[in-house]
Design a protein around this motif. Structure first.
Motif, PDB file in Angstrom:
ATOM      1  N   SER A 122       0.839  -1.198   0.000  1.00  0.00           N
ATOM      2  CA  SER A 122       0.000   0.000   0.000  1.00  0.00           C
ATOM      3  C   SER A 122       0.876   1.250   0.000  1.00  0.00           C
ATOM      4  N   ASN A 123       0.557   2.153  -0.949  1.00  0.00           N
ATOM      5  CA  ASN A 123       1.224   3.459  -0.977  1.00  0.00           C
ATOM      6  C   ASN A 123       2.751   3.324  -0.984  1.00  0.00           C
ATOM      7  N   ASN A 124       3.257   2.453  -1.842  1.00  0.00           N
ATOM      8  CA  ASN A 124       4.683   2.141  -1.883  1.00  0.00           C
ATOM      9  C   ASN A 124       5.357   2.887  -3.037  1.00  0.00           C
ATOM     10  N   ALA A 125       6.285   3.778  -2.717  1.00  0.00           N
ATOM     11  CA  ALA A 125       6.935   4.607  -3.737  1.00  0.00           C
ATOM     12  C   ALA A 125       7.730   3.771  -4.736  1.00  0.00           C
ATOM     13  N   GLU A 126       8.372   2.701  -4.245  1.00  0.00           N
ATOM     14  CA  GLU A 126       9.183   1.861  -5.133  1.00  0.00           C
ATOM     15  C   GLU A 126       8.331   1.135  -6.170  1.00  0.00           C
ATOM     16  N   CYS A 127       7.118   0.760  -5.788  1.00  0.00           N
ATOM     17  CA  CYS A 127       6.209   0.128  -6.753  1.00  0.00           C
ATOM     18  C   CYS A 127       5.933   1.065  -7.923  1.00  0.00           C
ATOM     19  N   TYR A 128       5.620   2.300  -7.606  1.00  0.00           N
ATOM     20  CA  TYR A 128       5.345   3.272  -8.666  1.00  0.00           C
ATOM     21  C   TYR A 128       6.609   3.550  -9.490  1.00  0.00           C
ATOM     22  N   TYR A 129       7.760   3.593  -8.806  1.00  0.00           N
ATOM     23  CA  TYR A 129       9.025   3.867  -9.485  1.00  0.00           C
ATOM     24  C   TYR A 129       9.346   2.780 -10.510  1.00  0.00           C
ATOM     25  N   TYR A 130       9.217   1.514 -10.100  1.00  0.00           N
ATOM     26  CA  TYR A 130       9.565   0.431 -11.029  1.00  0.00           C
ATOM     27  C   TYR A 130       8.478   0.218 -12.085  1.00  0.00           C
ATOM     28  N   ARG A 131       7.234   0.558 -11.752  1.00  0.00           N
ATOM     29  CA  ARG A 131       6.240   0.507 -12.820  1.00  0.00           C
ATOM     30  C   ARG A 131       6.523   1.619 -13.837  1.00  0.00           C
ATOM     31  N   ALA A 132       7.006   2.759 -13.361  1.00  0.00           N
ATOM     32  CA  ALA A 132       7.408   3.828 -14.281  1.00  0.00           C
ATOM     33  C   ALA A 132       8.535   3.346 -15.191  1.00  0.00           C
ATOM     34  N   LYS A 133       9.484   2.612 -14.619  1.00  0.00           N
ATOM     35  CA  LYS A 133      10.572   2.069 -15.434  1.00  0.00           C
ATOM     36  C   LYS A 133      10.042   1.089 -16.481  1.00  0.00           C
ATOM     37  N   PHE A 134       9.051   0.306 -16.093  1.00  0.00           N
ATOM     38  CA  PHE A 134       8.407  -0.605 -17.042  1.00  0.00           C
ATOM     39  C   PHE A 134       7.726   0.190 -18.154  1.00  0.00           C
ATOM     40  N   PHE A 135       7.028   1.258 -17.797  1.00  0.00           N
ATOM     41  CA  PHE A 135       6.362   2.093 -18.810  1.00  0.00           C
ATOM     42  C   PHE A 135       7.390   2.723 -19.759  1.00  0.00           C
ATOM     43  N   ILE A 136       8.517   3.141 -19.203  1.00  0.00           N
ATOM     44  CA  ILE A 136       9.562   3.728 -20.047  1.00  0.00           C
ATOM     45  C   ILE A 136      10.101   2.683 -21.021  1.00  0.00           C
ATOM     46  N   ALA A 137      10.324   1.478 -20.523  1.00  0.00           N
ATOM     47  CA  ALA A 137      10.844   0.408 -21.376  1.00  0.00           C
ATOM     48  C   ALA A 137       9.890   0.073 -22.511  1.00  0.00           C
ATOM     49  N   THR A 138       8.593   0.264 -22.260  1.00  0.00           N
ATOM     50  CA  THR A 138       7.583  -0.010 -23.289  1.00  0.00           C
ATOM     51  C   THR A 138       7.119   1.275 -23.976  1.00  0.00           C
ATOM     52  N   GLN A 139       7.870   2.373 -23.757  1.00  0.00           N
ATOM     53  CA  GLN A 139       7.671   3.665 -24.418  1.00  0.00           C
ATOM     54  C   GLN A 139       6.328   4.314 -24.100  1.00  0.00           C
TER      55      GLN A 139
END
Length: 361
Positions: A122-139
């Motif tokens: 819940s409300n985990n900054a690292e989760c959002y950070y690594y999902r952002a990295k996933f989004f970047i990898a998939t453009q």
């Protein structure tokens, strides 16, 4: 006999340490950046206790830091076999495994594990950070920025969040110098530096942005700081050298490329750039040496690269540069061979130079 007795005593003490003591030694080594030694102690701990969850978790992180992503995944999988309850701790393991899948460019499994991590954390900054990295990898840059906004809101003290948001905005927004977007990106870099003023990577990220925005003087100041904080950072010397070269400061640029080569002798561009500087200083002999080294490294690089066209064009241009140096030194036969090589690699002006200088060959 005394030495043998001491050795046997130390050996018995090591055996008697047990898995918990070996884990403590591993954690100490890991915290001090000695990952290989940490791995040895973790292997010992797990050989003594094959159900030691914390040892698997730390060994997975050690493997991740070493770039051994498959081994890291195997250790997380062993944890899931030991326990697969719906707890926050399990969420951390799903996120750890997602990081490994992301590094391996296995985006399907990355997405699955990130979704599982979100369901447990819940409300985990690292989760959002690594999902952002996933989004970047998939453009998917827009969603990446949205997730990084949330990471920063949850934890505004992590410099890496600001750096990644700035770099993502550069890719997505294509900022123009002195625009609002430019200022917002620069603010993120400035915040990251304020949070970690001794981290050379934050200065390097800002200097690369400033360089891209044609803020050359400001970029050089940051490259200087990078070098002060991390004297073996090859990229800082190389990029500072390019700025100096473009400002016609060839002697100083040559020194930067030489330092860069000493740190990383396998980066061909440093030889090519230094060769250009020598050429402009009329030192054709040294220029030919550097262009020749660049050609050798590029040839090997092309053999092992999936994107050969761009590298072939760079190789052709380097043959042209060396050909001109040979021509100026009176080595006409060698210059003509280089002009033909450039033409055979797809650069038409190679033929033009051959016709101009080599009609008799």
């Amino acid at each position: 006999m005394v030495a043998l007795g001491i050795f046997m005593l130390l050996f018995q003490v090591t055996l008697a340490q047990g898995p918990r003591e070996n884990f403590k030694f591993a954690k100490f080594k890991f915290d001090n950046g000695d990952n290989r030694e940490a791995l040895k102690f973790l292997d010992l701990a797990l050989s003594e206790d094959s159900l030691y969850e914390s040892a698997y978790a730390l060994r997975s992180e050690v493997h991740y830091q070493l770039g051994e992503y498959y081994n890291a995944i195997l250790d997380i999988n062993k944890i899931f076999k030991l326990e697969n309850s719906s707890t926050t701790r399990m969420g951390d393991y799903y996120l750890a495994r997602a990081k490994c899948f992301l590094a391996l460019k296995d985006y399907d499994n990355t997405q699955l594990d990130i979704e599982k991590a979100f369901s447990l954390l819940s409300n985990n900054a690292e989760c959002y950070y690594y999902r952002a990295k996933f989004f970047i990898a998939t453009q998917d840059y827009a969603d990446a920025i949205t997730d990084l906004d949330v990471s920063i809101k949850i934890n505004p003290k992590d410099a890496s969040y600001f750096i990644l948001r700035a770099e993502t905005k550069i890719m997505y927004q294509k900022p123009i110098k002195n625009s609002d977007r430019y200022r917002a990106i620069l603010a993120d870099f400035n915040t990251a530096i304020a949070l970690e003023p001794k981290n050379h990577e934050t200065y390097l990220a800002r200097s690369n942005f400033l360089n891209q925005m044609d803020e050359k003087e400001m970029a050089i100041k940051d490259y200087n700081t990078v070098i002060e904080l991390s004297p073996k950072k090859e990229e800082a010397y190389s990029k500072r050298g390019v700025i100096k070269m473009n400002n016609y400061d060839y002697r100083s640029a040559t020194l930067d490329f030489t330092r860069s080569i000493l740190i990383n002798p396998n980066e061909e561009s440093n030889y090519r750039y230094r060769g250009l500087c020598y050429n402009n200083l009329n030192n054709y002999k040294e220029a030919i040496k550097d262009f020749s080294k660049s050609i050798d490294l590029l040839t090997v690089k092309i053999e092992n690269s999936a994107d050969k066209d761009l590298l072939k064009n760079t190789l052709a241009e380097t043959y042209l540069l060396r050909g001109h140096c040979f021509n100026l030194m009176g080595s006409n036969a060698q210059s003509c061979r280089d002009f033909l090589m450039a033409y055979n690699l797809g650069v038409k002006k190679g033929l033009n130079y051959y016709r101009k200088y080599c009609g008799i060959y």
